[in-house]
Motif scaffolding. Structure first.
Motif, short mmCIF file in Angstrom:
data_model
loop_
_atom_site.label_atom_id
_atom_site.label_comp_id
_atom_site.label_asym_id
_atom_site.label_seq_id
_atom_site.Cartn_x
_atom_site.Cartn_y
_atom_site.Cartn_z
N ASP A 3 -12.09 -16.40 44.57
CA ASP A 3 -11.21 -16.32 46.00
C ASP A 3 -9.64 -16.09 45.84
O ASP A 3 -9.18 -15.59 46.40
CB ASP A 3 -11.58 -17.66 46.73
CG ASP A 3 -11.08 -17.28 48.29
OD1 ASP A 3 -11.42 -16.36 48.98
OD2 ASP A 3 -10.37 -18.28 48.73
N LYS A 4 -9.14 -16.79 44.79
CA LYS A 4 -7.59 -16.51 44.46
C LYS A 4 -7.51 -15.21 44.08
O LYS A 4 -6.23 -14.81 44.57
CB LYS A 4 -7.52 -17.51 43.30
CG LYS A 4 -6.05 -17.71 42.66
CD LYS A 4 -5.86 -18.33 41.36
CE LYS A 4 -4.09 -18.41 41.22
NZ LYS A 4 -4.05 -19.25 39.86
N LEU A 5 -8.29 -14.56 43.55
CA LEU A 5 -7.92 -12.90 43.07
C LEU A 5 -8.27 -12.12 44.46
O LEU A 5 -7.50 -11.32 44.48
CB LEU A 5 -8.96 -12.40 41.99
CG LEU A 5 -8.84 -11.03 41.77
CD1 LEU A 5 -7.42 -10.77 41.44
CD2 LEU A 5 -9.73 -10.80 40.62
N LEU A 6 -9.09 -12.49 45.27
CA LEU A 6 -9.48 -11.75 46.42
C LEU A 6 -8.06 -11.89 47.14
O LEU A 6 -7.65 -10.92 47.80
CB LEU A 6 -10.48 -12.19 47.17
CG LEU A 6 -10.83 -11.62 48.77
CD1 LEU A 6 -11.25 -10.25 48.33
CD2 LEU A 6 -12.09 -12.44 49.19
N GLN A 42 0.37 -7.15 40.35
CA GLN A 42 1.75 -7.18 40.77
C GLN A 42 2.69 -6.36 39.78
O GLN A 42 3.86 -5.94 40.05
CB GLN A 42 2.36 -8.70 40.15
CG GLN A 42 1.84 -9.98 40.84
CD GLN A 42 2.06 -11.45 40.33
OE1 GLN A 42 2.39 -11.47 39.04
NE2 GLN A 42 1.92 -12.30 41.10
N ALA A 43 2.12 -5.69 38.55
CA ALA A 43 2.72 -4.72 38.07
C ALA A 43 2.29 -3.36 38.76
O ALA A 43 2.53 -2.22 38.12
CB ALA A 43 2.40 -4.65 36.62
N ASN A 44 1.63 -3.28 39.67
CA ASN A 44 1.33 -1.95 40.24
C ASN A 44 0.20 -1.20 39.69
O ASN A 44 0.34 -0.05 39.68
CB ASN A 44 2.40 -1.12 40.79
CG ASN A 44 2.19 -0.21 41.84
OD1 ASN A 44 1.64 -0.59 42.91
ND2 ASN A 44 2.84 1.17 41.74
N ALA A 47 -5.54 -10.39 35.83
CA ALA A 47 -5.75 -9.35 37.04
C ALA A 47 -4.71 -9.44 38.23
O ALA A 47 -4.25 -8.47 38.54
CB ALA A 47 -7.04 -9.46 37.59
N ILE A 48 -4.32 -10.62 38.34
CA ILE A 48 -3.20 -10.80 39.35
C ILE A 48 -1.88 -10.41 38.72
O ILE A 48 -0.87 -9.51 39.49
CB ILE A 48 -3.11 -12.18 39.76
CG1 ILE A 48 -4.23 -12.64 40.56
CG2 ILE A 48 -1.71 -12.47 40.47
CD1 ILE A 48 -4.26 -14.13 41.14
#
Length: 302
Positions: free
Chosen positions: A108-111, A89-91, A84-85
């Motif tokens: 929380d990391k994804l948030l 990053q790939a827009n 997901a991250i």
């Protein structure tokens, strides 16, 4: 919305090939543009079956495709946050299968990562919340038609003892809670419109798989409780009933309502039981419709 959002699919999981891709093809606001798999032949087979324009041999290659505006991620649970991250990053907008992460720390990391891309949307694929039967139920509860809700009883189970099944793989984030236990938890938070203030549970673990095969829980909210269980070693079952001070609401199929016939709920107040029937629909298509409509206009394509 008069344009279609071009989607890429990261992986060929059954949920994607049997539920989500067919739903996308029936969604006026979606176009399935590409699918990726580490096994290119598998990706090609799916692309030929559904007439998808492109197939890729890697997830990275799909994310590099600038025509794709949004990605759906049905990968094993332990890969959800990382990919997901990478999609952000790939827009790309992101629709990620539940659970969004393996822990609150993971989520929380994804948030935190998503806040770096305020123009992009990230959504967890709890499709059941978008079905008309739950929209109506939420309306009935909020309008106190059954009075103050005091407790919810729900469960979700199926039987799967194959050691090769992904649901039985501990390292992949397997287990009943992460696969189907989230549904009773999600509906409780949805209806009480808050987070539980305390949680208690009893969990049975498989001696070989080391994943939970039966989880029973009690969620305590400020105004009531939710009692539920989930299991991957019990017969197929799904049920939900909401109890209020004036009545109760019961579901025929709360989480996977039929797509070939109307779904039903029963609202009972005193001795009067009313059946509410809903038009035939596909909750995956509705979920995708809302996700596409929420996406940034600048990333939509004709």
């Amino acid at each position: 919305m008069d344009k279609k959002l071009k989607w890429g699919i990261l992986g060929t999981a059954h949920i994607a090939t049997e539920q989500v891709i067919p739903a996308m093809l029936n969604c006026l606001h979606c176009e399935v543009h590409a699918i990726a798999s580490r096994n290119l032949e598998k990706a090609k087979d799916i692309s030929e079956l559904y007439k998808i324009e492109k197939s890729y041999a890697s997830y990275e290659a799909l994310l590099a495709d600038k025509e794709i505006a949004a990605v759906y991620i049905p990968l094993p649970n332990h890969l959800h946050v990382a990919w997901a991250i990478k999609a952000l990053q790939a827009n790309k907008h992101v629709l990620v299968e539940k659970p969004v992460g393996l822990s609150s720390k993971d989520a929380d990391k994804l948030l935190k990562a998503s806040k770096k891309y305020p123009h992009l949307k990230v959504m967890e694929a709890y499709m059941f919340r978008h079905h008309p039967q739950w929209i109506k139920t939420k309306e009935l509860v909020d309008n106190k038609v059954i009075g103050e809700i005091k407790t919810i009883q729900s469960s979700f189970s199926f039987y799967e003892d194959d050691p090769n099944s992904i649901v039985n793989k501990k390292d992949f984030g397997g287990g009943s809670l992460r696969d189907i236990g989230g549904y009773p938890i999600s509906l409780s938070r949805f209806l009480f419109n808050s987070e539980p203030k305390s949680i208690s549970s009893v969990i049975d673990y498989h001696p070989d798989f080391m994943i939970d095969v039966l989880a029973s829980g009690i969620l305590e909210f400020e105004t009531g409780t939710s009692v539920f269980f989930s299991s991957t070693l019990l017969a197929d079952n799904q049920q939900a009933q909401i109890f209020g001070t004036k009545g109760n609401i019961r579901f025929e199929l709360p989480f996977n309502p039929p797509i070939d016939r109307p779904s039903k709920i029963w609202v009972t107040i005193d001795d009067d039981c009313q059946t509410i029937e809903f038009e035939i629909c596909n909750q995956y298509t509705i979920c995708l419709l809302y996700t596409s409509d929420a996406a940034d206009d600048s990333l939509r394509v004709d």
